[in-house]
Design an enzyme around this catalytic site. Structure first.
Site, PDB file in Angstrom:
ATOM      1  N   ASP A 103       3.383  -7.868   9.338  1.00  0.00           N
ATOM      2  CA  ASP A 103       3.167  -7.728   8.032  1.00  0.00           C
ATOM      3  C   ASP A 103       1.501  -7.611   8.004  1.00  0.00           C
ATOM      4  OD1 ASP A 103       2.951  -7.055   5.213  1.00  0.00           O
ATOM      5  OD2 ASP A 103       4.272  -9.449   4.334  1.00  0.00           O
TER       6      ASP A 103
ATOM      7  N   HIS B  69       0.355   1.527   9.203  1.00  0.00           N
ATOM      8  CA  HIS B  69       1.978   1.710   9.611  1.00  0.00           C
ATOM      9  C   HIS B  69       1.897   2.340  11.412  1.00  0.00           C
ATOM     10  CE1 HIS B  69       3.518   0.506   6.144  1.00  0.00           C
ATOM     11  NE2 HIS B  69       3.615   1.633   5.633  1.00  0.00           N
TER      12      HIS B  69
ATOM     13  N   LEU C  92      14.198  -7.871  28.469  1.00  0.00           N
ATOM     14  CA  LEU C  92      14.132  -8.141  26.659  1.00  0.00           C
ATOM     15  C   LEU C  92      15.651  -7.234  26.385  1.00  0.00           C
ATOM     16  CD1 LEU C  92      12.593  -9.542  24.522  1.00  0.00           C
ATOM     17  CD2 LEU C  92      11.100  -7.593  24.482  1.00  0.00           C
TER      18      LEU C  92
HETATM   19  C1  IPE Z   1       8.540  -7.731   4.683  1.00  0.00           C
HETATM   20  O1  IPE Z   1       7.177  -6.491   4.620  1.00  0.00           O
HETATM   21  C2  IPE Z   1       9.590  -6.667   5.190  1.00  0.00           C
HETATM   22  C3  IPE Z   1       8.653  -6.210   6.415  1.00  0.00           C
HETATM   23  C4  IPE Z   1       7.705  -6.530   7.261  1.00  0.00           C
HETATM   24  C5  IPE Z   1       9.337  -4.771   7.723  1.00  0.00           C
HETATM   25  P1  IPE Z   1       6.868  -6.796   2.719  1.00  0.00           P
HETATM   26  O2  IPE Z   1       4.906  -7.011   3.241  1.00  0.00           O
HETATM   27  O3  IPE Z   1       8.230  -6.336   2.463  1.00  0.00           O
HETATM   28  O4  IPE Z   1       7.395  -8.918   2.332  1.00  0.00           O
HETATM   29  P2  IPE Z   1       7.075  -9.187   1.102  1.00  0.00           P
HETATM   30  O5  IPE Z   1       7.890  -8.214   0.181  1.00  0.00           O
HETATM   31  O6  IPE Z   1       5.844  -8.564   0.825  1.00  0.00           O
HETATM   32  O7  IPE Z   1       7.526 -10.325   0.487  1.00  0.00           O
HETATM   33  C1  IPE Z   2       4.526  -4.017   7.080  1.00  0.00           C
HETATM   34  O1  IPE Z   2       3.228  -4.033   6.155  1.00  0.00           O
HETATM   35  C2  IPE Z   2       5.369  -2.850   6.997  1.00  0.00           C
HETATM   36  C3  IPE Z   2       6.861  -3.211   6.425  1.00  0.00           C
HETATM   37  C4  IPE Z   2       7.065  -3.359   5.194  1.00  0.00           C
HETATM   38  C5  IPE Z   2       7.184  -1.478   6.910  1.00  0.00           C
HETATM   39  P1  IPE Z   2       2.848  -3.712   4.519  1.00  0.00           P
HETATM   40  O2  IPE Z   2       3.299  -2.366   4.456  1.00  0.00           O
HETATM   41  O3  IPE Z   2       4.116  -4.775   3.859  1.00  0.00           O
HETATM   42  O4  IPE Z   2       2.036  -4.135   4.224  1.00  0.00           O
HETATM   43  P2  IPE Z   2       0.926  -5.014   3.216  1.00  0.00           P
HETATM   44  O5  IPE Z   2       2.310  -6.069   3.034  1.00  0.00           O
HETATM   45  O6  IPE Z   2       1.116  -4.039   2.090  1.00  0.00           O
HETATM   46  O7  IPE Z   2      -0.537  -5.360   3.890  1.00  0.00           O
HETATM   47 MG    MG Z   3       4.012  -6.008   3.098  1.00  0.00          MG
END
Ligand code: IPE
Ligand code: IPE
Ligand code: MG
Length: 247
Positions: A21, A38, A132
């Site tokens: 995240d 990303h 792995l």
């Molecule tokens: C969780 O991250 C899903 C992934 C890392 C793929 P999100 O950024 O979507 O989660 P929330 O919605 O903030 O909890």
């Molecule tokens: C995690 O990073 C990747 C996915 C959920 C695809 P985020 O896109 O959720 O990044 P933040 O949480 O908005 O910073």
């Molecule tokens: Mg996120």
């Protein structure tokens, strides 16, 4: 001594799960679009995969796209799907070099055809690798998985192939998307958020949880080793007393 050298080899987890995240925030801090984050997240995926493979960790499960992520703006979703296709193509060589077997869990039918095809292709190419197992959770959510498991069990009970008394924890596990993979001993979430976000609810029942403030694109080998060291310092009691564990 390096962080890696501090690790106790025979106390490493068999399975580490990661909620990757913070990509969007990482990009925003740099005045860039969320996609920039990303794209840079791929480096972190490569580093952690290589580090886990080197340590002989058997399973690494990465939450890459949740069921709920379909609600993001279409431009981001489309770009993420394209990034998936290009990343699987460009990283297949790295997986082969590191003897990594690719696996995927989630509602694959909801993924664009191009993603499904690339995924299947890479899973097939890496299927003979013996190191792995890297599982990508894509279009995955734990409640989806649990509902699928309920349906699978109910169907067999209805067809008299299974008696209600046969339903136990092992049977339920065998209906999860992770069937055959041991539960993660350690779950890491980056970015400072402290929640599970619909990830492996059944499997995380007794996992050690590790939260760090690092945004995913900045996560490197040493951060992974730090999480593993923290894990090695925990006392896993499974309901028993501390004294019972020390015996
Ligand atoms: C969780 O991250 C899903 C992934 C890392 C793929 P999100 O950024 O979507 O989660 P929330 O919605 O903030 O909890
Ligand atoms: C995690 O990073 C990747 C996915 C959920 C695809 P985020 O896109 O959720 O990044 P933040 O949480 O908005 O910073
Ligand atoms: Mg996120």
């Amino acid at each position: 001594m390096s962080l890696k050298d501090e690790l106790i080899q025979d106390r490493l987890p068999n399975h580490v799960a990661i909620i990757m995240d913070g990509n969007g925030r990482w990009a925003k801090q740099r005045g860039n679009s969320r996609m920039f984050g990303h794209k840079h997240g791929v480096t972190a995926v490569r580093e952690v995969t290589e580090a886990a493979a080197e340590l002989n960790i058997k399973y690494l499960t990465l939450y890459a796209f949740s069921t709920e992520n379909w609600s993001r703006p279409k431009t981001e979703v489309d770009a993420l799907m394209s990034l998936l296709v290009s990343t699987i193509s460009s990283e297949t060589g790295t997986l082969m070099k590191n003897n990594v077997r690719l696996n995927a869990i989630g509602c694959k039918e909801t993924l664009p055809r191009g993603v499904q095809a690339k995924l299947e292709d890479c899973i097939k190419k890496t299927s003979e690798n013996t190191g792995l197992t890297l599982t990508l959770a894509l279009s995955y959510s734990s409640r989806w998985e649990i509902i699928e498991a309920f349906k699978g069990v109910a169907k067999r009970v209805k067809n008299n192939e299974l008696s209600i008394d046969d339903i136990d924890a092992d049977l339920v596990s065998s209906y999860m998307a992770t069937a055959g993979i041991p539960d993660p001993e350690l779950m890491i979430r980056t970015s400072g958020e402290q929640r599970i976000s619909n990830f492996l609810l059944w499997q995380l029942a007794y996992s050690e949880l590790y939260f760090c403030n690092i945004l995913w694109p900045d996560f490197r080998r040493d951060d992974f080793y730090r999480a593993l060291l923290d894990f090695q310092g925990r006392e896993r009691r499974f309901g028993k007393t501390g004294d019972q564990i020390k015996k």
